[in-house]
Structures are given as C-alpha cells and as structure tokens.
Design a protein around this motif. Sequence first.
Motif, PDB file in Angstrom:
ATOM      1  N   ALA A  55       0.977  -1.395   0.341  1.00  0.00           N
ATOM      2  CA  ALA A  55      -0.329   0.015  -0.242  1.00  0.00           C
ATOM      3  C   ALA A  55       1.018   1.822   0.105  1.00  0.00           C
ATOM      4  N   GLY A  56       1.869   1.121  -0.127  1.00  0.00           N
ATOM      5  CA  GLY A  56       2.659   1.647   0.215  1.00  0.00           C
ATOM      6  C   GLY A  56       3.484   3.214   1.027  1.00  0.00           C
ATOM      7  N   LYS A  57       3.334   1.803   1.856  1.00  0.00           N
ATOM      8  CA  LYS A  57       3.722   2.326   3.799  1.00  0.00           C
ATOM      9  C   LYS A  57       5.537   2.469   3.610  1.00  0.00           C
ATOM     10  N   ILE A  58       6.299   3.337   4.428  1.00  0.00           N
ATOM     11  CA  ILE A  58       7.357   3.221   4.108  1.00  0.00           C
ATOM     12  C   ILE A  58       7.953   2.979   5.932  1.00  0.00           C
ATOM     13  N   THR A  59       8.505   1.800   6.254  1.00  0.00           N
ATOM     14  CA  THR A  59       9.138   1.775   7.259  1.00  0.00           C
ATOM     15  C   THR A  59      10.788   2.033   7.390  1.00  0.00           C
ATOM     16  N   VAL A  60      11.671   2.673   8.823  1.00  0.00           N
ATOM     17  CA  VAL A  60      12.463   3.265   8.605  1.00  0.00           C
ATOM     18  C   VAL A  60      13.294   2.872   9.729  1.00  0.00           C
ATOM     19  N   ASN A  61      14.129   1.931  10.562  1.00  0.00           N
ATOM     20  CA  ASN A  61      14.029   1.756  11.581  1.00  0.00           C
ATOM     21  C   ASN A  61      12.622   0.888  12.655  1.00  0.00           C
ATOM     22  N   SER A  62      12.165   0.429  12.328  1.00  0.00           N
ATOM     23  CA  SER A  62      11.119   0.088  12.856  1.00  0.00           C
ATOM     24  C   SER A  62       9.972   1.192  13.323  1.00  0.00           C
ATOM     25  N   ARG A  63      10.602   2.477  12.209  1.00  0.00           N
ATOM     26  CA  ARG A  63       9.386   3.220  12.882  1.00  0.00           C
ATOM     27  C   ARG A  63       8.549   3.832  11.135  1.00  0.00           C
ATOM     28  N   GLU A  64       7.804   4.459  11.788  1.00  0.00           N
ATOM     29  CA  GLU A  64       7.672   5.374  10.238  1.00  0.00           C
ATOM     30  C   GLU A  64       8.031   6.493   9.322  1.00  0.00           C
ATOM     31  N   VAL A  65       8.540   6.614   8.378  1.00  0.00           N
ATOM     32  CA  VAL A  65       8.576   7.645   7.854  1.00  0.00           C
ATOM     33  C   VAL A  65       8.980   9.406   7.996  1.00  0.00           C
ATOM     34  N   GLU A  66       7.425   9.628   8.298  1.00  0.00           N
ATOM     35  CA  GLU A  66       6.873  11.085   9.423  1.00  0.00           C
ATOM     36  C   GLU A  66       7.696  11.183  10.494  1.00  0.00           C
ATOM     37  N   THR A  67       8.227   9.982  11.557  1.00  0.00           N
ATOM     38  CA  THR A  67       8.502  10.082  12.891  1.00  0.00           C
ATOM     39  C   THR A  67      10.000   9.969  12.463  1.00  0.00           C
ATOM     40  N   TYR A  68      10.728   9.003  11.776  1.00  0.00           N
ATOM     41  CA  TYR A  68      12.048   8.859  11.353  1.00  0.00           C
ATOM     42  C   TYR A  68      12.812  10.240  11.020  1.00  0.00           C
ATOM     43  N   PHE A  69      11.903  10.727   9.815  1.00  0.00           N
ATOM     44  CA  PHE A  69      12.493  11.908   9.025  1.00  0.00           C
ATOM     45  C   PHE A  69      11.856  13.020   8.817  1.00  0.00           C
ATOM     46  N   ALA A  70      11.936  13.571   9.924  1.00  0.00           N
ATOM     47  CA  ALA A  70      10.119  14.752  10.326  1.00  0.00           C
ATOM     48  C   ALA A  70      10.549  16.238   9.046  1.00  0.00           C
ATOM     49  N   ARG A  71      12.343  16.651   8.405  1.00  0.00           N
ATOM     50  CA  ARG A  71      11.930  16.771   7.559  1.00  0.00           C
ATOM     51  C   ARG A  71      11.483  17.206   6.326  1.00  0.00           C
ATOM     52  N   PRO A  72      10.564  17.333   6.120  1.00  0.00           N
ATOM     53  CA  PRO A  72      10.037  17.256   4.358  1.00  0.00           C
ATOM     54  C   PRO A  72      10.547  17.332   3.891  1.00  0.00           C
ATOM     55  N   VAL A  73      11.253  17.974   3.436  1.00  0.00           N
ATOM     56  CA  VAL A  73      12.563  17.834   2.359  1.00  0.00           C
ATOM     57  C   VAL A  73      13.107  16.271   2.218  1.00  0.00           C
ATOM     58  N   LEU A  74      13.293  15.267   3.025  1.00  0.00           N
ATOM     59  CA  LEU A  74      14.020  14.463   3.328  1.00  0.00           C
ATOM     60  C   LEU A  74      13.100  13.230   3.206  1.00  0.00           C
ATOM     61  N   ARG A  75      12.005  13.261   3.463  1.00  0.00           N
ATOM     62  CA  ARG A  75      10.853  12.811   2.640  1.00  0.00           C
ATOM     63  C   ARG A  75      10.726  12.698   1.686  1.00  0.00           C
ATOM     64  N   MET A  76      10.651  14.201   0.657  1.00  0.00           N
ATOM     65  CA  MET A  76      10.672  13.624  -0.612  1.00  0.00           C
ATOM     66  C   MET A  76      11.590  13.223  -1.638  1.00  0.00           C
ATOM     67  N   VAL A  97      19.108   1.916   8.595  1.00  0.00           N
ATOM     68  CA  VAL A  97      19.951   2.739   8.034  1.00  0.00           C
ATOM     69  C   VAL A  97      20.672   3.000   9.290  1.00  0.00           C
ATOM     70  N   ALA A  98      22.034   2.669   9.101  1.00  0.00           N
ATOM     71  CA  ALA A  98      23.141   3.199   9.684  1.00  0.00           C
ATOM     72  C   ALA A  98      24.312   4.215   9.383  1.00  0.00           C
ATOM     73  N   GLY A  99      24.818   5.017  10.442  1.00  0.00           N
ATOM     74  CA  GLY A  99      25.763   6.014  10.501  1.00  0.00           C
ATOM     75  C   GLY A  99      25.617   7.479   9.808  1.00  0.00           C
ATOM     76  N   GLY A 100      26.316   7.636   9.622  1.00  0.00           N
ATOM     77  CA  GLY A 100      26.001   9.421   8.943  1.00  0.00           C
ATOM     78  C   GLY A 100      24.551  10.157   9.991  1.00  0.00           C
ATOM     79  N   GLY A 101      24.241  11.544   9.330  1.00  0.00           N
ATOM     80  CA  GLY A 101      23.518  12.004   9.699  1.00  0.00           C
ATOM     81  C   GLY A 101      22.314  11.843   8.940  1.00  0.00           C
ATOM     82  N   LEU A 102      21.415  12.218   9.941  1.00  0.00           N
ATOM     83  CA  LEU A 102      19.656  12.667   8.447  1.00  0.00           C
ATOM     84  C   LEU A 102      19.717  12.301   7.240  1.00  0.00           C
ATOM     85  N   SER A 103      20.663  13.411   6.498  1.00  0.00           N
ATOM     86  CA  SER A 103      20.750  13.715   4.782  1.00  0.00           C
ATOM     87  C   SER A 103      20.811  12.739   4.007  1.00  0.00           C
TER      88      SER A 103
END
Length: 160
Positions: A55-76, A97-103
């Motif tokens: 259905a298009g659900k994206i999960t990053v490190n067992s969390r929703e993409v909206e909570t893990y990547f809070a900035r809209p630019v990163l989600r885009m 995903v591991a290592g580095g920063g959010l970007s």
Amino acid sequence: MSETMQSLDQLAALKTTVTGADAPTYTKKVDKFGRAYATGKRKDAVARVWIKPGAGKITVNSREVETYFARPVLRMMIQQPLVAAARAGQYDVICTVAGGGLSGQAGAVRHGISKALTNFEPELRSVLKKGGFLTRDSRVVERKKYGKAKARRSFQFSKR
C-alpha cells in the motif's frame, strides 16, 4: 591493410554485428518472501532496503517515515525514485539505516530504493538511470591534514 575494398558489399560483409546476447540482461531478483533487496550508500550512511508490493507504507528502522525523517525535504527525497518510476503507493518499503546524519541517511535510503526497484522491475532501470538515482554519490568528507585546523582551513596567522 594489404587488401583494398572494391565495393560497399564487401564492407558490409566485414561489419560485425552486435547480437542481443552480448547486451546485458537484467532479471528480477526476489527472495522467497517476494521482496527485492538492495543496499544504498551516501556519505557515511548505509541503508539496507527491502521492497514488496503493498500500500505504499515506508518504514525506517522500525519507525514510520514521518517520525524518523521529520523534515519534509528528506521525505520528498526518499519518494523521488518511486515518483519518477510512477510507482508511488504501490510498494511497501522496509529499511534499516545506520551511520552518518539524517541527510546522508535519506540519500542512502533513496539509493537503496532505486536499486531495489530495479531488482524487482528490471524494465525501470532506464528511467531510474536517466534520473540519476542509481549512481552512488561518491562525495565524502575530506580528511583533516596535519598542520591545518581542518581539511583546508589554516590556523590563524599572527604577524608578530
């Protein structure tokens, strides 16, 4: 070059043809659960990505993409390969995903999604390649040099 060509027919006979067997063929690569796997990298971040029809659900490190990547630019940024391939909302994405920063992590997830899409649907490779999603961005932080404050910045100069 001791022989000289007398006609164009002789030249055509010498022409070597490239057959379809010489061109690389890409096959669908899925595991026993029907998922395609790929690894994406960006700066110091490494993302392991699995995609499967859903259905298009994206999960990053067992969390929703909206909570893990809070900035809209990163989600885009993460959605770009799916939008470019016109597959937004058709695949569920699970990634660690591991290592580095959010970007850097968002870039790694984007790279991984692109590679996983080509593993699942090889015919999308040309679209994603044209968009530049399959190319690993090789830019990394420049190392610090001795005798310098940072990679290029010198220590403050004092005349006296």
